[in-house]
Write an enzyme that holds these catalytic residues in place. Structure first.
Site, PDB file in Angstrom:
ATOM      1  N   SER A 172       0.844  -1.198   0.000  1.00  0.00           N
ATOM      2  CA  SER A 172       0.000   0.000   0.000  1.00  0.00           C
ATOM      3  C   SER A 172       0.875   1.242   0.000  1.00  0.00           C
ATOM      4  O   SER A 172       1.994   1.223   0.539  1.00  0.00           O
ATOM      5  CB  SER A 172      -0.888   0.018   1.253  1.00  0.00           C
ATOM      6  N   TYR A 220      -1.225  -0.944  10.516  1.00  0.00           N
ATOM      7  CA  TYR A 220      -1.435  -1.234   9.090  1.00  0.00           C
ATOM      8  C   TYR A 220      -0.267  -0.680   8.276  1.00  0.00           C
ATOM      9  O   TYR A 220       0.320  -1.376   7.429  1.00  0.00           O
ATOM     10  CB  TYR A 220      -2.757  -0.608   8.633  1.00  0.00           C
TER      11      TYR A 220
END
Ligand SMILES: NC(=O)c1ccc[n+]([C@@H]2O[C@H](COP(=O)([O-])OP(=O)(O)OC[C@H]3O[C@@H](n4cnc5c(N)ncnc54)[C@H](OP(=O)(O)O)[C@@H]3O)[C@@H](O)[C@H]2O)c1
Length: 258
Positions: free
Chosen positions: A140, A153
């Site tokens: 990401s 995350y």
């Protein structure tokens, strides 16, 4: 056995993984969709097959090494050797260092980081033997700098990026490509609960086309959408003091604390 290229995707029951499976099946790949929801992946695989594609759905929990090995063996029996393995399964929960929930952190670390390594363990030895193949990790843009209220995350995605980069160099002499995919915001069940306006939001089918193109050209890194990737890359070069000041307002956003 099949002459088709076989792509094995984790997290194939929804969102980006499912969309990528559909796009690659449309381009002639044999596709295995894997996820914990076995019935859901079986239904999606059947729908691809009824549209003329080759697809297989299999249960797989990426936090369980034996489950990943079993799913890979079943997929190889169904559709032949895996030429491209895509570590896409992921969990994204908010996390804040002042309100830390260790169980959430463990789940994200197990799924996002260990899940990717389990897939590599189950698929890459066969690729090394054949001296061909590709390993893809869906990381990401959130991994490029520490994001407040998303610390865990963000950290799991940074770990994925480092692991994939190193593996790319390790595996090149064996004819195996490694591709890191860093998406920005994509509309999926994962982001559906975000209450803030997500900049440059893409649909999953749009993201899947960009990802499939990058996979097919065996790109080292695929980052999109472009404006978001540019901003994130720029943020990487901001001095820490400036970055802190810019990001501070976002630290309380997720749980509504000032
Ligand atoms: N959406 C975004 O904006 C965005 C941006 C950048 C990166 N990403 C990354 O893209 C990937 C896919 O996310 P998404 O947005 O498509 O989210 P999603 O729709 O929530 O999909 C997540 C997928 O992961 C699977 N999964 C979760 N835990 C699993 C486990 N233990 N074992 C096997 N499968 C598991 C889920 O299937 P089951 O529940 O059936 O197991 C589901 O198929 C993730 O790695 C995410 O971090 C997403």
């Amino acid at each position: 056995m099949t002459d088709l290229k076989h792509v094995f995707i984790t997290g194939g029951s929804s969102g980006i993984g499912l969309a990528l499976g559909r796009v690659l099946a449309g381009r002639g790949y044999a596709v295995t969709l894997s996820a914990r929801r076995a019935v859901v992946v079986a239904e999606h695989a059947a729908a691809i097959a009824s549209g003329g594609g080759r697809a297989f759905g299999v249960a797989c929990d990426v936090t369980d090494l034996a489950s990943v090995h079993a799913a890979v063996r079943a997929a190889e029996s169904a559709l032949g050797p895996i030429s491209i393995a895509v570590a896409n399964a992921g969990v994204g929960l908010p996390s804040h260092a002042a309100k830390f929930v260790i169980a959430d952190a463990e789940l994200m670390v197990r799924t996002n980081i260990l899940g990717m390594m389990y897939l590599l363990d189950a698929t890459v030895p066969q690729m090394v033997e054949r001296r061909s193949g590709q390993f893809v990790g869906v990381a990401s843009l959130a991994g490029l700098r520490g994001l407040p209220a998303t610390s865990v995350y963000s950290a799991t995605k940074a770990a994925m990026q480092a692991f994939l980069e190193a593996s790319r160099i390790d595996l090149a002499p064996y004819g195996i490509a490694v591709t890191t995919i860093n998406p920005g915001f994509i509309a999926t069940p994962m982001t559906a609960r975000n209450e803030f306006k997500m900049p440059f939001l893409l649909r999953a089918d749009q993201a899947a086309v960009i990802m499939a193109d990058g996979i097919e050209r065996r790109a080292r890194v695929v980052e999109f959408p472009r404006p978001m990737a540019f901003i994130t890359r720029l943020a990487r070069h901001l001095p820490n003091a400036v970055y802190d000041r810019v990001m501070r307002p976002y630290a309380g956003r997720v749980k509504g604390e000032k």
